[in-house]
Design a protein around this motif. Structure first.
Motif, PDB file in Angstrom:
ATOM      1  N   LEU A   1     103.176 -37.737  -1.369  1.00  0.00           N
ATOM      2  CA  LEU A   1     104.397 -38.465  -1.690  1.00  0.00           C
ATOM      3  C   LEU A   1     104.398 -39.838  -1.024  1.00  0.00           C
TER       4      LEU A   1
ATOM      5  N   GLU B   1     107.000 -41.623   0.165  1.00  0.00           N
ATOM      6  CA  GLU B   1     107.822 -41.751   1.365  1.00  0.00           C
ATOM      7  C   GLU B   1     107.236 -41.000   2.546  1.00  0.00           C
TER       8      GLU B   1
ATOM      9  N   ILE C   1     105.571 -42.603  -7.292  1.00  0.00           N
ATOM     10  CA  ILE C   1     106.265 -41.645  -6.439  1.00  0.00           C
ATOM     11  C   ILE C   1     105.270 -40.831  -5.620  1.00  0.00           C
TER      12      ILE C   1
ATOM     13  N   ASN D   1     112.293 -42.558  -4.227  1.00  0.00           N
ATOM     14  CA  ASN D   1     111.459 -42.380  -3.029  1.00  0.00           C
ATOM     15  C   ASN D   1     110.954 -43.690  -2.462  1.00  0.00           C
TER      16      ASN D   1
ATOM     17  N   THR E   1     118.072 -40.545  -8.240  1.00  0.00           N
ATOM     18  CA  THR E   1     116.788 -40.028  -7.765  1.00  0.00           C
ATOM     19  C   THR E   1     115.664 -40.317  -8.745  1.00  0.00           C
TER      20      THR E   1
ATOM     21  N   ASP F   1     120.132 -40.486   0.540  1.00  0.00           N
ATOM     22  CA  ASP F   1     119.005 -41.219  -0.026  1.00  0.00           C
ATOM     23  C   ASP F   1     119.408 -42.674  -0.253  1.00  0.00           C
TER      24      ASP F   1
END
Length: 752
Positions: free
Chosen positions: A439, A441, A494, A509, A544, A566
């Motif tokens: 991922l 992040e 992502i 993200n 998201t 977030d």
């Protein structure tokens, strides 16, 4: 398929339900106060439903709800009326139920007669305890059947249960009631314009016999233990006044919810940690507890310290494919008294989280700035180093420099980042990504973990370790921007999937990557533009997943919904790169959304556009209160204050960019280096009173750790150059010939 307790598996609580929470206990009921086993409702203590039915009837009639008001996170007042049997609409009989949750419940019931005639009443309580596991209730799969015994003794009903070798029980006390094994009953006559009152308590027992705690109703004018606990919390956190009363109410609600979500480490009661959220996650979660306490640092830094210490004690030691434990890994969640047949991985502790481990190191770096004793931080450094070892040896199993995840058993979570629903990571066309998944992040968390540990090394005088970790961070940032950036799309992938392909969905993200500074400066404007596009910004927050993606669904858990935490992290990231107006827009939208839920932001809400629906659309199974969401208003406001501390550098930094609509801000009792300070912001002008000795106020943003590490590395290089340059000079001077000679060069300069 994900494990049983994947977040998406929870059934809806139903409209009008009321949730109360205190520590590891919570209660979910209907709007009239009743609890019925056919709903995912009940009184829960340490992950067990100790009360599955709690229904009040007057003359055989359930109450018609009028209102339910949450007084505190752990106390609510339910008001209902008794339906008439003669066909008339208005009833003169009104029932008030004042309920408080703790290790059980205490409920004060008042029946008021507004008629000029006396009223004969039979009040009954139906009581059942199925001792179901939390996961059984959550997913409507109650399977275990406990062998029960019910014993009435005076005004007390004891329910005891056995399943295999496990014993549980509850004790119900109802003074003045006729108690049988089946129910509690009061026969009474309420005088004209009069009232009747009774107090009932329900307490769980240890091993089916000894009550967990005496749940005594306080005398008039006295505080309950829950009230005293809340008072202690209020006394230690900042006191806030804002011209914008709506935002002030939201922040106060956040303070209250964080206080109610505090739980104790059973082995170290002095350590307080933050539970993830009610109703289903009232326990320690690695990722959730770390991030929530990080976001709430300006309110109470000790929450983050307690979370770190508690997680450090439970850090992975062995390789266990069932629980996904690995040496150095930080756990995903802990459950109390859970059947191994229901828990993720089949055990009470589950480690299937790819991000909790780097977040642990990052949070330790943040906590180290807030003035805790040096030996307190030093004691946690070996755990940080073991966490970094996990990142290198287990997190990056293929050696490509990125941390990936793939579940180790079929009962673990399919996706192990914060978007951990089974369908949370997709390509732009909606195709799910296949593991192992790296991922974006998570790489940012790892980058900040390296930077945090590098700075702590430099700060402790270990320049060699600091330089080594800083180099690893620099290499990761370089490779990240090479492998995750999609120049044709203008945003970051992502993730990378198992074949190292860019998972090209446009998702939120990448906004968290801004927060950690891993994004190259030349790419940040394009990221900001995409995040604020109509496809990503709903008008209430950042979706998201962009609305033009194949998997987009505004009413999904992770594929188009808006998660307040977030969006708050994204706003902080935008501020870091200088996008002030964009951060203000996100913050204002979220704080306006809170107005529709009495100042309490939920875990998430649906991603419908504000242009389409003029109110935030609730997500049916969202946790509320939830730790991330409770910390969100705090992070939004402190980010816009650009408020932070670094005690070892003797500084408090603040350079506010609060929107004019927020008005003036006055904060007292704010923690700072073991003392308390007062902060005032009038417009954009800040002032601070009561700074501890040795702490200076700087009108600027606090230097980022990346900046400090870079400066420390440059100092090290300068010192090395000086040593190299000085060595031959000293040799020449000692020999008394050549070059500069004994007395310096011709202009009189002298080597140092």
């Amino acid at each position: 398929m994900a494990g049983w307790n994947a977040d998406t598996a929870a059934g809806p609580l139903g409209a009008g339900t009321v949730t109360l929470v205190e520590g590891s206990s919570f209660c979910i009921s209907l709007e009239n106060g009743d609890i019925h086993p056919e709903h995912p409702h009940g009184v829960f203590h340490e992950d067990t439903r100790i009360l599955s039915r709690w229904s009040l009837a007057v003359n055989g009639q359930p109450l018609e709800p009028l209102t339910a008001e949450t007084k505190e996170p752990y106390r609510a007042l339910f008001i209902g009326r008794v339906p008439r049997s003669d066909g008339y609409a208005d009833s003169p009989l009104i029932v008030e139920r004042l309920r408080e949750i703790g290790a059980g419940i205490v409920e004060e019931v008042t029946l008021r007669n507004y008629s000029s005639d006396a009223a004969e009443c039979l009040i009954t309580f139906g009581v059942e305890s199925d001792f179901a596991d939390l996961f059984e209730v959550k997913e409507a799969r109650v399977q275990r059947s406990w062998k029960q015994s019910r014993l009435a003794d005076g005004d007390t009903l004891s329910i005891r249960a056995v399943w295999q070798d496990v014993r549980k029980g509850v004790i119900v006390k109802a003074e003045g009631a006729t108690v049988t094994a089946d129910a509690l009953a009061y026969r009474l006559v309420v005088p004209p314009r009069g009232h009747w009152r009774a107090v009932l308590t329900v307490s769980p027992t240890v091993n089916g016999d000894v009550p967990v705690a005496s749940f005594v109703h306080p005398a008039a004018g006295e505080m309950s233990p829950r009230d005293r606990r809340r008072q202690e919390w209020v006394a230690k956190i900042p006191k806030l006044h804002m011209s914008n009363r709506s935002i002030e109410r939201t922040l106060r609600r956040s303070y209250d919810d964080l206080g109610a979500l505090r739980i104790e480490d059973p082995d170290h009661p002095e350590r307080i940690v933050v539970a993830a959220g009610a109703p289903w996650f009232m326990t320690l979660f690695g990722r959730d507890s770390l991030l929530a306490s990080e976001m709430a640092l300006p309110v109470d830094p000790s929450l983050a310290l307690g979370t770190l210490q508690t997680l450090a004690d439970r850090q992975g030691r062995v390789v266990d494919p069932m629980s996904e434990e690995e040496p150095g890994k930080i756990l995903h969640e802990v459950r109390l008294g859970v059947s191994s047949g229901l828990a993720l991985g089949g055990k009470s502790a589950y480690y299937g989280s790819v991000d909790a481990t780097p977040l642990f190191v990052m949070t330790l770096g943040s906590v180290s700035r807030w003035g805790f004793a040096k030996d307190t931080i030093t004691a946690l450094l070996p755990h940080a180093d073991r966490a970094l070892d996990w990142i290198r040896n287990y997190g990056d199993k293929d050696g490509d420099g990125f941390v990936e995840y793939e579940r180790l058993n079929p009962r673990g979570l399919v996706n192990q980042g914060w978007k951990d629903s089974w369908d949370g990571i997709n390509f732009a066309d909606g195709t799910p990504a296949e593991p192992p998944i790296a991922l974006c992040e998570v790489q940012a968390y790892v980058y900040m973990a390296y930077q945090s540990r590098a700075w702590m090394a430099y700060d402790a005088g270990d320049a060699t370790l600091g330089a080594e970790l800083a180099e690893q961070a620099a290499q990761l940032k370089k490779r990240f921007n090479e492998e995750f950036w999609m120049p044709d799309r203008g945003y970051y992938a992502i993730a990378l999937d198992g074949k190292k392909r860019q998972v090209d969905a446009c998702a939120s993200n990448m906004g968290q990557c801004l927060w950690h500074g891993i994004v190259d400066e030349d790419k940040a404007p394009l990221v900001a533009e995409r995040l604020m596009s109509p496809e990503m910004f709903s008008g209430w927050g950042i979706r998201t997943l962009a609305s033009d993606m194949g998997a987009y669904n505004p009413a999904s858990y992770h594929n188009g919904s808006v998660w307040p935490h977030d969006s708050a992290l994204i706003a902080a990231g935008l501020l870091r790169y200088g996008f002030v107006e964009e951060a203000q827009q996100i913050s204002t939208a979220l704080l306006e959304a809170a107005e529709y839920t009495n100042g309490r932001l939920p875990e998430l809400f649906c991603g419908f556009s504000r242009d389409q629906v003029t109110v935030p659309v609730p997500y049916p199974t969202a946790c509320s209160p939830q730790a991330w969401a409770a910390a969100t208003p705090i992070m939004l406001v402190t980010s816009l204050m650009r408020y932070d501390a670094h005690i070892s550098r003797g500084g408090l930094w603040m350079d506010p960019v609060l929107p004019e609509s927020y008005g003036d801000l006055h904060i007292t009792n704010a923690p700072m280096a073991g003392d308390r300070i007062t902060i005032d912001i009038a417009g954009t002008e800040p002032s601070v009173q009561g700074l501890p000795e040795g702490i200076a106020f700087h009108r600027a943003h606090r230097p980022w750790l990346t900046e400090l590490v870079e400066q420390a590395g440059l100092r090290k290089v300068d010192e090395q150059d000086l040593e190299v340059n000085q060595l031959p000079l000293r040799s020449l001077n000692q020999q008394g010939h050549g070059g500069l000679g004994r007395h310096g060069d011709q202009d009189g300069s002298q080597p140092e």
